[in-house]
Structures are given as structure tokens and as C-alpha cells.
Design an enzyme around this catalytic site. Structure first.
Site, PDB file in Angstrom:
ATOM      1  CD  GLN A  30      -3.143   0.659   2.163  1.00 19.83           C
ATOM      2  OE1 GLN A  30      -3.269  -0.461   2.638  1.00 19.83           O
ATOM      3  NE2 GLN A  30      -3.927   1.666   2.515  1.00 19.83           N
ATOM      4  CB  SER A 113       2.404  -5.240   3.318  1.00 20.07           C
ATOM      5  OG  SER A 113       1.325  -5.132   4.215  1.00 20.07           O
ATOM      6  CG  LEU A 114      -1.257  -4.800  -0.622  1.00 22.15           C
ATOM      7  CD1 LEU A 114      -1.770  -5.277  -1.972  1.00 22.15           C
ATOM      8  CD2 LEU A 114      -1.826  -3.436  -0.315  1.00 22.15           C
ATOM      9  NE  ARG A 138      -3.193  -8.095   4.741  1.00 23.94           N
ATOM     10  CZ  ARG A 138      -2.321  -7.125   4.518  1.00 23.94           C
ATOM     11  NH1 ARG A 138      -2.660  -6.101   3.737  1.00 23.94           N
ATOM     12  NH2 ARG A 138      -1.116  -7.159   5.066  1.00 23.94           N
ATOM     13  CG  HIS A 222       2.624  -4.891   8.924  1.00 20.76           C
ATOM     14  ND1 HIS A 222       2.311  -6.184   8.585  1.00 20.76           N
ATOM     15  CD2 HIS A 222       2.464  -4.151   7.794  1.00 20.76           C
ATOM     16  CE1 HIS A 222       1.983  -6.232   7.308  1.00 20.76           C
ATOM     17  NE2 HIS A 222       2.063  -5.008   6.804  1.00 20.76           N
ATOM     18  CD  GLN A 272       1.325  -9.897   5.150  1.00 22.71           C
ATOM     19  OE1 GLN A 272       0.160  -9.517   5.239  1.00 22.71           O
ATOM     20  NE2 GLN A 272       1.931 -10.125   3.992  1.00 22.71           N
TER      21      GLN A 272
END
Length: 338
Positions: A30, A113-114, A138, A222, A272
Site C-alpha cells: 500500500q 505486505s498486501l 483485510r 503490522h 503477517q
């Protein structure tokens, strides 16, 4: 596209070598989203990817991506599936132009991440429609885990990981302060309760950190405050079919390939949400196993910049438009011709 950039992309593709094991394909996280992203890819032959995502979500996410408004696109619930869509569209075009599926183009995949979800979709582990729905959930779950204004994230530029850990430990009495991202040498991101993060910024400056800045994010990603989101993702992932990826996938929380079975993949994706993205270590793992070049597919070139800082010997390139994909494909096929 300018000729100089064309030459650079082809040179990078050639430098990556003829052996697919010398290449990695990665996908951004992101922050890389922008209005207009993906429009040219959709018109160049990757439109089916956008239609699949629109159908899966029951709305025209593609219209939001192409036309905005930017305020809607920036929302986490929209940005996450949108970034995945563009990454997969760029990959599909690259596969078409080279006549080679991803398993023949690269020896390993990863995502920040994503972007790890994008990598799983790219590697055939999760269907695109399921990936879009998972990322929508998410994004919503991460946004809702912490009330707006109570959490924060900050970048410590010029700080190494151990310095950031020391700072986080010293402010823990003020609330949660975790390492969210170890992105590259001198680029660490912290995440947690706003009071703790604000104190960490002051402490970082006292310790001589070159630059310590609050990030314009809507939630503290996170970190342990994301546990409610992790629980929601565990429930969602339990109902999704997950297949072994077609090539090794380096997981954020491991900085090494995840075991190629569904339960392990589910567990790493849940972890994660609350744990650190170990991107610097992930890139070092890849380069240490013979990867000579990394291709970033998706909007922007944030990861490409990080890769050059992590290991200057790596050939690094990014592609998110038909022209860039065409030049990348030309370089790959030229290099691989007998």
C-alpha cells in the site's frame, strides 16, 4: 516512453540472465496507488483481470482506479484489492508478450505486505476472485481494529534495525510500539499507539536518527494492535481454497520461502497482520540464492529503489504500463533466444 528508459529496461532484463532462477518477480504494498493506474493495461489485453475483480467485489473497482476520486481510492479497503489487480494485470501482459507463464519467467516470487497476496495469486495459489475478496476484508479489518486517531506509524530514516528496536523498547511504557517494516538499510518503520510513536520520534532525534517522520496512514499496520484484524483474517482464510504455489514464495514474516501447503500459507498470512515485514532480509535471501535481478510489477517503483539500496549488485526494474511491460518482455526474450 523515452528511449533512455527503454534501453534501461532492456538492459536490466538482460542482466537478469537467461535462467529464470536468476529472476524474482515481486509486488508492491500500500502507498503506490494512484488514480489512472491500470487503465492502459486493461486496454492492452489485460481487461479480464479487472472484470474478474469487479465481479468478485460486486462493484466497479476498476472505474474507481481509472477515474477516482482519489479520496475513495486511498481508502485501505479499496487500495489493497486495487493494487493487487494492477500487479496481476501487468503479469498477465508479461506472460502474453513472452509466451511464458510465471513459473518460466522467475524462480521465486514475493510481495510487500498486501503484495504477498498478489504474489500468491500470481503463483496460482489463490484464485484472483478470492484474493480480491480477502484483500477487501483485510483492508476493512485493519482499518477497524484501532479507532481512528489512536494509532500511528512513523519512518525512521537513517536508523538501523537494532537502533529502532532499542527506541521501541524504551517507549513501551507509553503503549505498543513495534517494528512494522524493515525495508532497507537505514529505513525502518515503527507502528503502535500514537503516544508511544510520538515519544519514539523525540527519542529518535535525540539518538541522532537522520530523519524521523510520522506517516500519513489511517491505522497502525503490522503491530500487535492489529490482533482483531488477524483473527478476522484467520476466519476468512479458513474458508478459502489454497493450492501449493507454482514456484517458491518468500513470506514476509519468514524472509524465506513458505512451506508449500495450505495450512502453512494461511498461518503466515495471519501472522503477517501483526508482525514485521522483513523485506530487507527477504531480498538478501533471494540474492544469496542466486537471484541476479528483481522485477517489480505494479504501480510505482518503491520496491525497486529499496532493492538497489539492499544489494547494489542486483539488476532492478519495475513495470506497470504496456510500454514498460513490452520493453521488459523484449529484453527477456532477446536474452533467452539461442
Amino acid at each position: 516512453m523515452k528511449r533512455g528508459h527503454d534501453d534501461h529496461v532492456m538492459r536490466v532484463a538482460a542482466d537478469m540472465g537467461a535462467d529464470r532462477h536468476q529472476r524474482a518477480i515481486v509486488f508492491p504494498g500500500q502507498g503506490s496507488q494512484a488514480v489512472g493506474m491500470g487503465r492502459e493495461l486493461a486496454g492492452a489485453g489485460a481487461g479480464d483481470v479487472f472484470r474478474q475483480v469487479d465481479d468478485a467485489l460486486g462493484e466497479h473497482l476498476s472505474r474507481l482506479m481509472f477515474e477516482g476520486p482519489v479520496e475513495e481510492l486511498m481508502l485501505t479497503r479499496n487500495a489493497q484489492p486495487a493494487l493487487m489487480t494492477v500487479g496481476i494485470a501487468a503479469l498477465r501482459l508479461l506472460e502474453t508478450r513472452t509466451g511464458t507463464p510465471i513459473a518460466g519467467l522467475a524462480g521465486v516470487v514475493a510481495g510487500h505486505s498486501l503484495g504477498e497476496y498478489t504474489a500468491l495469486a500470481a503463483a496460482g495459489s489463490i484464485d484472483i476472485a478470492d484474493t480480491a475478496r480477502l484483500l477487501r476484508l483485510r483492508g476493512e479489518a485493519m482499518q477497524e481494529a484501532v479507532p481512528v486517531g489512536e494509532g500511528a506509524m512513523a519512518a525512521l530514516l537513517g536508523a538501523e534495525l537494532e537502533t529502532a528496536r532499542d527506541i521501541a523498547g524504551q517507549v513501551s511504557e507509553r503503549g505498543v510500539c513495534n517494528i512494522a517494516n524493515d525495508n532497507a538499510p537505514g529505513q525502518v518503520v515503527i507502528s503502535g499507539a500514537r503516544g508511544a510513536i510520538e515519544l519514539a520520534l523525540d527519542l529518535a532525534r535525540d539518538k541522532g536518527v537522520r530523519r524521523a517522520i510520522m506517516l500519513p496512514v489511517s491505522a497502525p499496520f503490522h503491530c500487535s494492535l492489529m490482533q482483531p484484524a488477524a483473527e478476522r483474517m484467520a476466519e476468512a482464510l479458513a474458508g478459502i481454497t489454497i493450492r501449493p504455489p507454482e514456484l517458491p514464495l518468500v513470506a514476509n514474516v519468514l524472509a524465506a520461502p513458505v512451506e508449500p501447503h495450505a495450512d502453512a500459507i494461511r498461518a503466515r498470512l495471519v501472522e503477517q497482520v501483526t508482525q514485521m515485514v522483513r523485506w530487507r532480509e527477504s531480498v538478501l535471501w533471494m540474492s544469496g540464492r542466486g537471484v541476479a535481478g528483481i522485477i517489480e510489477l505494479g504501480p510505482g517503483n518503491v520496491l525497486t529503489g529499496l532493492h538497489r539500496r539492499i544489494d547494489r549488485s542486483l539488476a532492478a526494474s519495475s513495470a506497470a504500463t504496456p510500454d514498460a511491460v513490452e520493453e521488459l518482455a523484449a529484453g527477456i526474450t532477446t536474452r533467452e533466444d539461442p
